[in-house]
Scaffold this active site. Sequence first.
Site, PDB file in Angstrom:
ATOM      1  N   SER A 172       0.859  -1.185   0.000  1.00  0.00           N
ATOM      2  CA  SER A 172       0.000   0.000   0.000  1.00  0.00           C
ATOM      3  C   SER A 172       0.900   1.241   0.000  1.00  0.00           C
ATOM      4  O   SER A 172       1.881   1.296  -0.731  1.00  0.00           O
ATOM      5  CB  SER A 172      -0.933  -0.053   1.214  1.00  0.00           C
ATOM      6  OG  SER A 172      -1.723   1.100   1.308  1.00  0.00           O
ATOM      7  N   TYR A 219      -3.711   8.713  -6.844  1.00  0.00           N
ATOM      8  CA  TYR A 219      -2.840   7.589  -6.492  1.00  0.00           C
ATOM      9  C   TYR A 219      -3.200   7.064  -5.104  1.00  0.00           C
ATOM     10  O   TYR A 219      -3.340   5.850  -4.908  1.00  0.00           O
ATOM     11  CB  TYR A 219      -1.382   8.038  -6.529  1.00  0.00           C
ATOM     12  CG  TYR A 219      -0.418   7.061  -5.902  1.00  0.00           C
ATOM     13  CD1 TYR A 219      -0.046   5.904  -6.572  1.00  0.00           C
ATOM     14  CD2 TYR A 219       0.129   7.306  -4.638  1.00  0.00           C
ATOM     15  CE1 TYR A 219       0.843   5.003  -6.000  1.00  0.00           C
ATOM     16  CE2 TYR A 219       1.016   6.412  -4.054  1.00  0.00           C
ATOM     17  CZ  TYR A 219       1.368   5.261  -4.745  1.00  0.00           C
ATOM     18  OH  TYR A 219       2.237   4.365  -4.166  1.00  0.00           O
ATOM     19  N   LYS A 261      -4.530   3.242  -3.130  1.00  0.00           N
ATOM     20  CA  LYS A 261      -3.956   2.605  -1.947  1.00  0.00           C
ATOM     21  C   LYS A 261      -5.001   2.468  -0.838  1.00  0.00           C
ATOM     22  O   LYS A 261      -4.963   1.503  -0.063  1.00  0.00           O
ATOM     23  CB  LYS A 261      -2.733   3.393  -1.470  1.00  0.00           C
ATOM     24  CG  LYS A 261      -1.612   3.458  -2.501  1.00  0.00           C
ATOM     25  CD  LYS A 261      -1.152   2.065  -2.939  1.00  0.00           C
ATOM     26  CE  LYS A 261       0.003   2.085  -3.909  1.00  0.00           C
ATOM     27  NZ  LYS A 261       0.476   0.740  -4.269  1.00  0.00           N
TER      28      LYS A 261
END
Length: 288
Positions: A136, A150, A154
């Site tokens: 992650s 982005y 995660k």
Amino acid sequence: MKTQKVWFITGASRGFGLEIARAALAVGDQVVATVRSQPAQLAAKEHNHPDLYVVQMDVTQENQVQEAVKQSIARFGQVDVLVNNAGFGMITAIEEATDAEVRKQYDTNVFGLLNVTRAILPYLRQQKSGRVINISSLFGYDAVPGWGLYGSTKFAIEGLSKGLALEVAPLGIHVTAVAPGLFSTDFLSAESYTAAKTIIDDYQETVGSMRSGADALHGNQPGDPKKFAAVIIQLANTERPPLHLPIGKDAIAMYQSNAAKMAQEIQAWLPVATSTDHDHRIMASTIA
């Protein structure tokens, strides 16, 4: 006596993937290292190590993933540790990113991870053991301007890991979402992250500094990738691994800051947030 493990590591051509592969080989394990291109080059760089099997595979191509896993099982007989490491970053304001850019980010970071996990799990279920380690990020704990898109991938990995862990625990399979902070990998090099083609001037104050600062930060990150890899080796050999593991002082700080902010907001709105039950059900509960 230590039992030899078989690792399946995606995105192993450089960065975390390469360091984890090297660390696993160093402790006597066998490694399947997947790369998008030039597998012979990586094998040669690692001196054609007999316990290293390099496979060409794009995580976004499910047929390739299935075939790579089959080849790996044929080579080593099993998989004990899956490391979903493949991914890339993108600097952009949320509004700036096109649909195609968003989909490309999710195709690799989220749907690619799912492709590999689905391909490996039947073998882990059959042997009633295994580890799934999903890489992650500290950006999966809180948002940073320019890295929100982005980071959202995660956040998705954190949630997927949590759900998967509940489902496979009775089958002897452990899942950990590892959230590294900033490490001196190639992640912030110009070749490793992308930027949205569209730039909106109104986001200069928030996203602009991220656009200009990424290259300057590259090479000056506090984390040592080799030490990160050592933690992953330890994690794979821990009897009761954690579900969530931030690694790096900055990752710990990001988690703690976000948890504190969320707790403060929820407490401030608690009277409103708890005011929505049906009145007659509250009364019935009180009478009972």
